[in-house]
Design a protein around this motif. Structure first.
Motif, mmCIF file in Angstrom:
data_model
loop_
_atom_site.group_PDB
_atom_site.id
_atom_site.type_symbol
_atom_site.label_atom_id
_atom_site.label_comp_id
_atom_site.label_asym_id
_atom_site.label_seq_id
_atom_site.Cartn_x
_atom_site.Cartn_y
_atom_site.Cartn_z
ATOM 1 N N ASP A 161 48.434 -162.095 56.013
ATOM 2 C CA ASP A 161 47.464 -161.329 56.786
ATOM 3 C C ASP A 161 46.093 -161.989 56.679
ATOM 4 O O ASP A 161 45.555 -162.152 55.588
ATOM 5 C CB ASP A 161 47.387 -159.888 56.279
ATOM 6 N N PRO A 162 45.482 -162.396 57.797
ATOM 7 C CA PRO A 162 44.165 -163.039 57.741
ATOM 8 C C PRO A 162 43.101 -162.176 57.073
ATOM 9 O O PRO A 162 42.136 -162.695 56.514
ATOM 10 C CB PRO A 162 43.833 -163.280 59.222
ATOM 11 N N HIS A 207 49.252 -154.899 64.422
ATOM 12 C CA HIS A 207 49.725 -154.764 63.052
ATOM 13 C C HIS A 207 51.043 -154.006 62.995
ATOM 14 O O HIS A 207 51.862 -154.252 62.121
ATOM 15 C CB HIS A 207 48.665 -154.057 62.207
ATOM 16 N N ASP A 208 51.245 -153.094 63.913
ATOM 17 C CA ASP A 208 52.513 -152.383 63.932
ATOM 18 C C ASP A 208 53.674 -153.341 64.185
ATOM 19 O O ASP A 208 54.794 -153.131 63.708
ATOM 20 C CB ASP A 208 52.496 -151.308 65.036
ATOM 21 N N GLY A 248 51.859 -156.940 51.144
ATOM 22 C CA GLY A 248 51.638 -157.821 50.008
ATOM 23 C C GLY A 248 50.405 -157.532 49.196
ATOM 24 O O GLY A 248 50.215 -158.145 48.141
ATOM 25 N N TYR A 249 49.520 -156.638 49.658
ATOM 26 C CA TYR A 249 48.293 -156.435 48.893
ATOM 27 C C TYR A 249 47.786 -155.000 48.988
ATOM 28 O O TYR A 249 48.210 -154.212 49.821
ATOM 29 C CB TYR A 249 47.211 -157.421 49.335
ATOM 30 N N ASP A 250 46.854 -154.689 48.095
ATOM 31 C CA ASP A 250 46.245 -153.362 48.040
ATOM 32 C C ASP A 250 44.759 -153.494 48.341
ATOM 33 O O ASP A 250 44.127 -154.507 48.026
ATOM 34 C CB ASP A 250 46.413 -152.757 46.640
ATOM 35 N N THR A 251 44.186 -152.447 48.924
ATOM 36 C CA THR A 251 42.745 -152.423 49.160
ATOM 37 C C THR A 251 42.157 -151.126 48.619
ATOM 38 O O THR A 251 42.809 -150.074 48.618
ATOM 39 C CB THR A 251 42.404 -152.529 50.656
#
Length: 351
Positions: free
Chosen positions: A193-194, A222-223, A231-234
Motif C-alpha cells: 500500500d503506497p 481499496h475495496d 499488513g499494517y496498523d495505524t
C-alpha cells in the motif's frame, strides 16, 4: 540560478533488494496506485525521471535522463546525487515523493548515507525499503551473506512473492529475527500500500494540515484490493492540550519494533508558544521542524503512527502520558533540549 525551496520537504525513499527480488514491480505498483501524488523516480538502470502518477509505468519516453554508469552507490558521490535530486525536487516539478530504486548489487547503506548528507534544504530522508524474494530467500542468503546486514539497516522490509511459498511463516520469522525494529510486510506481485510509504494525495491538497483521511479512506479502489491494508496498523492521536517534550522524547527514543512511521504536528505549549513542531520519523530516523502556527489555526497535537504488529491501545496510553499536566514550565530551560537534538538546521533565508 536554481529555484529556491518552497519550504515543503520531499521525502526520499531508498528502494533496495537483491537481483530479482521485485524492486521494479514494487515501484511500478507505487506509480499506478499513488492516489494522485506525483512521484519522482531515480532508477539506477535508467536515470532520473519525473513520472506523473497517472502515467503508465515504463512508458518514460523523453523524460528519461540516463545516468550512464553502473551501480549508483559506487558511481556518484553525495554532491552528484544532489544534482539528480535537485532536478526532481524543484518546486515547479510538483513532486511529492522521490523513490531511488537501487541496483540489485548496490550497498544500500551508501545510498542512505548520501541522502542523509544531502545539502538540499527541501530533501528529507524517507526510509530504506528492502525487498526480499520469499521463494529464493534461503538460497540468496547462503550465496550472499551481506543481505543480512542490509536487512538490519532497513526501516521497512517487503517480503515479496509470498504466494510462491507453501508456508510463508518460516521466511517471515527469519526476516523478523534479522531486522532491527523494522516493519515487515508480506506482499504478492509487489503490492504494498503506497500509504505505508507516503501520503497519497497531491501536496496542494494537504498544505498546512495533516491528511488523516489519506490513511482511512475506504473507496472503491481499496475495496478492490483489501489485502493491502492487512499488513499494517495505524493510530491517529489528537490532543488539545500541549505535550511535555521530555515525556515525548522518552516515548520516541523507546518506540517499539514495527513502528515504521510517525508524522504530524506537536504543540509544546509554553515551551515554544510561537511554533508548532512538525515531526517526521521513519524507522530509527527522527526529525523535528519548528514552524510558526498558521494564523487562526487551532492549537493541537495531531499525530499518525503507522507500523506492523502494533499494540495500538498501549501506544495511545503512552501518548496520553506525554500530555502535559498543565503546570508552567517556562523556567525549564533544558526542557526542550531533547527535541532540539532532532531539529535539522535550515538555510538562512537571508543568505
Amino acid at each position: 540560478m536554481s529555484e529556491r525551496s518552497s519550504g515543503r520537504q520531499i521525502p526520499v525513499v531508498v528502494l533496495a533488494g537483491f537481483l530479482g527480488s521485485g524492486k521494479t514491480t514494487v515501484l511500478n505498483h507505487l506509480l499506478h496506485r499513488s492516489g494522485g501524488s506525483r512521484i519522482g523516480a531515480l532508477v539506477n538502470d535508467f536515470g532520473a525521471v519525473e513520472i506523473d502518477a497517472m502515467a503508465v509505468a515504463g512508458a518514460l519516453g523523453d523524460s528519461t535522463v540516463s545516468l550512464g554508469n553502473g551501480c549508483l552507490c559506487c558511481a556518484v558521490d553525495a554532491s552528484e546525487l544532489d544534482e539528480y535530486l535537485e532536478r526532481l525536487a524543484r518546486p515547479s516539478a510538483g513532486i511529492d515523493v522521490i523513490v531511488i530504486e537501487a541496483s540489485g548489487l548496490a550497498e544500500p547503506q551508501e545510498l542512505v548515507r548520501m541522502v542523509l548528507a544531502s545539502e538540499l534544504p527541501n530533501i528529507v530522508y524517507g526510509g530504506l525499503v528492502e525487498v526480499v524474494d520469499a521463494a529464493e530467500f534461503d538460497e540468496t542468503r547462503a550465496a550472499h551473506p551481506g543481505i543480512d546486514r542490509h536487512l538490519a539497516l532497513a526501516d521497512l522490509v517487503v517480503v515479496n512473492k509470498i504466494d510462491r511459498v507453501d508456508d510463508p511463516e518460516p521466511v517471515l520469522k527469519t526476516v523478523r529475527d534479522l531486522v532491527d525494529r523494522a516493519a515487515v510486510v508480506p506482499a504478492t506481485h509487489g503490492r504494498v500500500d503506497p500509504e505505508f510509504l507516503f501520503d497519497c494525495r497531491p501536496s496542494e491538497e494537504r498544505i498546512g494540515q495533516l491528511s488523516f483521511d489519506d490513511l482511512h479512506r475506504d473507496d472503491q479502489e481499496h475495496d478492490a484490493h483489501p489485502h493491502l491494508h492487512a499488513g499494517y496498523d495505524t493510530l491517529s492521536f489528537v490532543s488539545g492540550r500541549p505535550l511535555d517534550p521530555r515525556r515525548l522524547i522518552a516515548f520516541l527514543d523507546s518506540r517499539p519494533p514495527g513502528l515504521y512511521r510517525i508524522k504530524g504536528y506537536v504543540d509544546f505549549g509554553p515551551y515554544d508558544v510561537r511554533n508548532r513542531y512538525a515531526v517526521h520519523a521513519v524507522g530509527r530516523f527522527l526529525r523535528f521542524y519548528p514552524e510558526p502556527w498558521p494564523a487562526g489555526a487551532g492549537r493541537a497535537t495531531q499525530l499518525v503512527l503507522i507500523g506492523t504488529g502494533l499494540d495500538t491501545g498501549a501506544l495511545r496510553a503512552e501518548l496520553e502520558r506525554c500530555v502535559s499536566d498543565g503546570a508552567s514550565h517556562t523556567d525549564d530551560e533544558a526542557g526542550m533540549w531533547g527535541v532540539l537534538r532532532y531539529v535539522q538546521e535550515t538555510e538562512d533565508p537571508a543568505a
